[in-house]
Design a protein around this motif. Structure first.
Motif, short mmCIF file in Angstrom:
data_model
loop_
_atom_site.label_atom_id
_atom_site.label_comp_id
_atom_site.label_asym_id
_atom_site.label_seq_id
_atom_site.Cartn_x
_atom_site.Cartn_y
_atom_site.Cartn_z
N GLU A 1 -17.11 11.30 23.52
CA GLU A 1 -16.92 12.70 23.89
C GLU A 1 -15.96 12.87 25.06
O GLU A 1 -15.37 13.94 25.24
N ASN A 2 -15.80 11.81 25.87
CA ASN A 2 -14.91 11.91 27.03
C ASN A 2 -13.45 12.13 26.64
O ASN A 2 -12.64 12.59 27.45
N TRP A 3 -13.10 11.81 25.38
CA TRP A 3 -11.73 12.05 24.93
C TRP A 3 -11.40 13.54 24.95
O TRP A 3 -10.22 13.93 24.97
N ASN A 4 -12.43 14.39 24.97
CA ASN A 4 -12.22 15.85 24.97
C ASN A 4 -11.93 16.40 26.36
O ASN A 4 -11.68 17.60 26.51
N ARG A 5 -11.97 15.57 27.37
CA ARG A 5 -11.66 16.02 28.73
C ARG A 5 -10.16 16.27 28.88
O ARG A 5 -9.37 15.83 28.03
N LYS B 1 -6.34 15.96 29.48
CA LYS B 1 -5.52 14.77 29.27
C LYS B 1 -5.25 14.04 30.59
O LYS B 1 -5.27 12.81 30.65
#
Length: 245
Positions: free
Chosen positions: A67-71, A73
């Protein structure tokens, strides 16, 4: 001092940590979130060395979730840069402390540079035996379980495995953590009291320890307190107190 209170004969074999609170730590000090992540690396070093000194055999850190990929860029880029830099810096510490590095998660989704550094450190520490340090990177427990189900379905379909043969042991063998024991103690910092999609199968009987301390302020004395707290609990695994005693 909690270290003196710890019974070395009853240490948790596997400790896992949800390292939470870097962003809030930075915000409280009027700094960018990146500074919180950088400060958090000091806590990582202290906890890793603290576990190794006590004799904990397995330590797993939730470093980066799916889910951290949604933070934003910029923050993701900072986290990846810190990962690469930390791996370069910490190989000396891992080697000196005889610690083996391991990684779980969708490693292929990481930037190529991060994958390269990770592989180099894993290869260079492969022979170390004092403790296994596992980094959960681009990791999500639901994704892991989906992977297991698909793998088992494929094997049953191809008649490599019978349906009746599937049990806990078979599932364990197909998890990312197949070479690790179940978690005994799960620590989460920052006051949040949830699991956040971390090792859902592996923590089935883990003791959960929540602290309000933000991750950049967490040190080995806080680790010792968590382990001492763990040792004050009665682990029954579904049995009664009378059966345990």
């Amino acid at each position: 001092m909690f270290k003196e209170k710890i019974d070395i004969q009853r240490l948790p074999q596997h400790v896992s940590v949800i390292m939470d609170g870097n962003g809030r730590w930075a915000k409280q000090k009027g700094l960018l979130r990146a500074f919180g992540h950088e400060e958090g690396t000091k806590a990582v070093r202290d906890v890793v060395e603290g576990c190794a000194e006590l004799g904990v055999k397995f330590l797993t850190l939730y470093a980066f979730s799916t889910e951290n990929w949604n933070r934003p860029k910029r923050e993701v880029d900072t986290l990846m840069r810190l990962l690469v830099n930390s791996l370069k810096k910490e190989i000396k510490t891992l080697t000196e402390n005889n610690i083996k590095l391991n990684a779980i998660g969708n490693i292929d989704s990481l930037p190529k540079k991060a994958q390269k550094e990770l592989k180099e450190v894993i290869d260079k520490t492969a022979g170390n035996e004092r403790m296994v340090l596992t980094l959960a990177l681009s990791y999500g427990s639901r994704e892991e379980l989906i992977h297991v189900v698909k793998d088992l379905c494929e094997k049953v379909k191809n008649e490599e495995l019978s349906l009746d043969a599937i049990d806990e042991s078979i599932i364990n063998q197909h998890l990312y953590t197949q070479n690790l024991p179940d978690v005994d103690l799960l620590i989460r910092t920052s006051g949040e009291q949830r699991i956040s999609n971390f090792l859902l199968w592996q923590i089935a009987y883990a003791e959960l320890y929540f602290t309000n301390i933000l991750w950049p302020d967490f040190r080995r004395e806080n680790l010792y307190e968590a382990i001492y707290n763990y040792q004050t609990r009665e682990r029954r695994f579904g049995k009664t107190s009378e059966q345990i005693s």
